[in-house]
Design a protein around this motif. Structure first.
Motif, PDB file in Angstrom:
ATOM      1  N   GLU A 320       0.793  -1.317  -0.132  1.00 40.87           N
ATOM      2  CA  GLU A 320      -0.075  -0.114   0.003  1.00 40.87           C
ATOM      3  C   GLU A 320       0.860   1.162   0.049  1.00 40.87           C
ATOM      4  O   GLU A 320       1.594   1.466   0.915  1.00 40.87           O
ATOM      5  N   SER A 333      -2.463   7.419  -3.676  1.00 46.36           N
ATOM      6  CA  SER A 333      -2.185   6.320  -3.190  1.00 46.36           C
ATOM      7  C   SER A 333      -2.332   4.948  -4.267  1.00 46.36           C
ATOM      8  O   SER A 333      -3.019   5.400  -5.296  1.00 46.36           O
ATOM      9  N   VAL A 335      -2.364   0.435  -4.479  1.00 42.89           N
ATOM     10  CA  VAL A 335      -2.367  -0.714  -3.741  1.00 42.89           C
ATOM     11  C   VAL A 335      -1.880  -2.121  -4.825  1.00 42.89           C
ATOM     12  O   VAL A 335      -2.476  -1.968  -5.855  1.00 42.89           O
TER      13      VAL A 335
END
Length: 341
Positions: A320, A333, A335
């Motif tokens: 992450e 962000s 992942v």
């Protein structure tokens, strides 16, 4: 006067009876309206002596945030202590049992970790202790340890060094007679924006054009001198402190937690970890590394994913990424996950 004497006589008789019963290993006596009765020394145990009003099994029951001190050994062989917090739990498989024995979990943690260095074998022993001390009600056990792992880091070029504290989480389970272990480490690094770098280069090109656009020939010295002026760096790409939370599930054959080796490996891959001691030559090298490793959050996630695909001893993993944007009030962000099972 007679009443007082009679009271003292009865009191003396009771005292003598209690002393006599204690000497013979019997319970002490107490005077009540119903006469002289034994005083119970057995403490009540509600969890064992009563049944729940609503029955049913539970996946996990235990404690969270238990304060501990762990003994660890660094790469140089030095043993150090660090504070930690633990979550400890067992399954509640017997639906007629009101509650588990919390103190047994705590005492197992406390006793096993008091003098032993943290290792996978110690964690396995704790998990087995949890089940053994709840044999009539539990078949699975769980342990999570959270702490900061201290590592001494050298400067990039100078002869200095300093300490870094890496957040570490160990999640372990004993289910159906099998152990499972997950290790999470958090890296902190610098990420310079590729888009911002391209926009900055364009502005520098335009500044060069304004200064020398009417000339067809330039000497080496003129160009070199111009590159040292403020116009040559009138724009800089934005960069920000960034985090990578990397979780790996370890294969069954792994017998130790690869905390420091994993951190070292991932920092080499990401290339721009934050620094401790920094002199001017170190800061210059850090600037060079940022320029040579421009990355979006997508780039960072892909780099670490590719690196973990070939890392030995890892069964599954999750990455992450969070770039704490200096351009925006929000973060960027990404992942990534992988399975080699």
């Amino acid at each position: 006067m007679k009443d007082v004497c009679m009271f003292e006589f009865v009191s003396d008789v009771l005292n003598l009876k209690q002393m006599d019963s204690a000497e013979q290993g019997r319970q002490p006596l107490s005077s009540t309206g119903a006469g002289v009765v034994p005083i119970s020394r057995v403490l009540p145990d509600v969890a064992n002596e009563s049944e729940p009003h609503i029955g049913g099994t539970l996946d996990r029951v235990g404690m969270s945030g238990v304060e501990l001190v762990l003994r660890l050994r660094d790469a140089a062989g030095e043993v150090f202590r660090t504070p930690a917090r633990a979550d400890a739990a067992v399954s509640l498989d017997n639906e007629r049992v009101k509650g588990i024995h919390m103190s047994r979990l705590f005492l197992s943690l406390n006793n096993r970790l008091a003098d032993a260095e943290l290792s996978m074998s110690v964690v396995n022993e704790i998990l087995q202790d949890f089940v053994k001390t709840h044999a009539d009600m539990s078949s699975n056990s769980y342990l999570t340890l959270k702490y900061e792992h201290s590592m001494k880091r050298p400067a990039l070029l100078s002869d200095h060094s300093g300490w870094r504290a890496y957040p570490v989480t160990i999640q372990s389970a004993y289910q159906q007679g099998q152990f499972r272990h997950q290790l999470t480490v958090q890296l902190t690094y610098s990420s310079a924006c590729p888009c911002s770098a391209a926009l900055s280069r364009q502005l520098i090109q335009q500044a060069f054009e304004r200064s020398f656009g009417d000339r067809s020939e330039l000497s080496h010295d003129e160009i070199f001198e111009w590159l040292g002026t403020p116009d040559a760096i009138l724009a800089v790409p934005h960069s920000q402190r960034s985090h990578a939370d990397v979780t790996v599930e370890l294969e069954e054959g792994v017998d130790e937690f690869p905390i420091e080796t994993l951190i070292d490996y991932l920092e080499r891959v990401i290339a721009t970890p934050v620094q401790t001691a920094v002199k001017r030559e170190d800061e210059q090298e850090f600037a060079r590394l940022n320029g040579a490793n421009l990355m979006f959050c997508e780039d960072a996630a892909r780099k670490l994913k590719a690196a973990l695909d070939s890392y030995e001893g890892v069964k599954d993993f999750r990455v992450e990424i969070n770039h704490l944007e200096s351009l925006h009030p929000h973060d960027a962000s990404a992942v990534a996950s992988g399975s080699r099972s």
